[in-house]
Design a protein around this motif. Sequence first.
Motif, mmCIF file in Angstrom:
data_model
loop_
_atom_site.group_PDB
_atom_site.id
_atom_site.type_symbol
_atom_site.label_atom_id
_atom_site.label_comp_id
_atom_site.label_asym_id
_atom_site.label_seq_id
_atom_site.Cartn_x
_atom_site.Cartn_y
_atom_site.Cartn_z
ATOM 1 N N VAL A 1 -2.225 12.109 0.423
ATOM 2 C CA VAL A 1 -1.213 11.081 0.179
ATOM 3 C C VAL A 1 -0.003 11.370 1.047
ATOM 4 O O VAL A 1 0.522 12.489 1.037
ATOM 5 N N THR A 2 0.436 10.360 1.790
ATOM 6 C CA THR A 2 1.652 10.466 2.586
ATOM 7 C C THR A 2 2.604 9.362 2.166
ATOM 8 O O THR A 2 2.219 8.197 2.102
ATOM 9 N N GLU A 3 3.841 9.745 1.867
ATOM 10 C CA GLU A 3 4.858 8.761 1.510
ATOM 11 C C GLU A 3 5.848 8.642 2.657
ATOM 12 O O GLU A 3 6.488 9.620 3.041
ATOM 13 N N MET A 4 5.933 7.445 3.226
ATOM 14 C CA MET A 4 6.872 7.186 4.312
ATOM 15 C C MET A 4 8.250 6.912 3.706
ATOM 16 O O MET A 4 8.405 5.991 2.903
ATOM 17 N N ILE B 1 -7.554 8.452 1.287
ATOM 18 C CA ILE B 1 -6.267 8.686 1.944
ATOM 19 C C ILE B 1 -5.326 7.539 1.599
ATOM 20 O O ILE B 1 -5.693 6.370 1.741
ATOM 21 N N VAL B 2 -4.120 7.866 1.151
ATOM 22 C CA VAL B 2 -3.144 6.853 0.769
ATOM 23 C C VAL B 2 -1.885 7.008 1.616
ATOM 24 O O VAL B 2 -1.331 8.099 1.718
ATOM 25 N N HIS B 3 -1.456 5.891 2.215
ATOM 26 C CA HIS B 3 -0.169 5.827 2.922
ATOM 27 C C HIS B 3 0.713 4.861 2.145
ATOM 28 O O HIS B 3 0.387 3.671 2.038
ATOM 29 N N THR B 4 1.819 5.364 1.604
ATOM 30 C CA THR B 4 2.682 4.522 0.794
ATOM 31 C C THR B 4 4.143 4.830 1.100
ATOM 32 O O THR B 4 4.443 5.565 2.022
ATOM 33 N N GLY B 5 5.052 4.230 0.335
ATOM 34 C CA GLY B 5 6.478 4.459 0.537
ATOM 35 C C GLY B 5 7.179 3.270 1.173
ATOM 36 O O GLY B 5 6.539 2.354 1.692
ATOM 37 N N LYS B 6 8.507 3.313 1.140
ATOM 38 C CA LYS B 6 9.323 2.207 1.645
ATOM 39 C C LYS B 6 9.534 2.248 3.155
ATOM 40 O O LYS B 6 10.006 1.295 3.756
ATOM 41 N N GLY B 7 9.202 3.376 3.759
ATOM 42 C CA GLY B 7 9.435 3.517 5.195
ATOM 43 C C GLY B 7 8.381 2.827 6.036
ATOM 44 O O GLY B 7 7.264 2.546 5.586
#
Length: 202
Positions: free
Chosen positions: A180-183, A34-40
């Motif tokens: 994968v979730t991109e914040m 599980i990947v949590h990424t992004g600029k948020g």
Amino acid sequence: MTEDLDRHAQKMAKKKAAREKIMATKTEEKGLIIVHTGKGKGKSTAAFGMIFRCIAHGFPCAVVQFIKGGMATGERDLIERHFSDICQFHTMGEGFTWETQNRERDIAMAQAAWEKAKELIRDPANRMVLLDEINIALRYDYLDTAEVLRFLAEEKPPMTHVVLTGRNAKPELIEAADLVTEMELVKHPFRSGVKAQPGVEF
């Protein structure tokens, strides 16, 4: 009015039947990458939510914090004070890269954190292992992305979930992950001069 209610009930019954048909095909269980990424904001927060779910279900789990230093956080304080019997917590960094300003030391700390992470992931008793901010270590090449992916593919027990957080997840990691979730950053109080606050950021 009665006609509208009847139409709504029929529509919802069709949706329910379609949903149940889809759910009947979802029978597999497996340990996820599980990947949590992004600029948020919210990557680590969401990951800790999953850790607390594991704790609530009585599943042994573990956290390894890359990069982040010794500053007290609500999550760590709560886990160490009340749930250390079921969740191991290892803060292995000394702070963000702009704070340490020592690449060699940052690499050494990241490597030590990865060795601890591998030890915890190899233990099939751990249902979930959170690698908090590992994406930062991968981005700056403190760790070898190919080696991390090889380990996850070949040595992670079949039912162990591994959560990797941090901005700028490598494309290879995103490709290998199951979830994968991109914040996305829409608005943040920091830009208006509001500092990080307990209960929100830590």
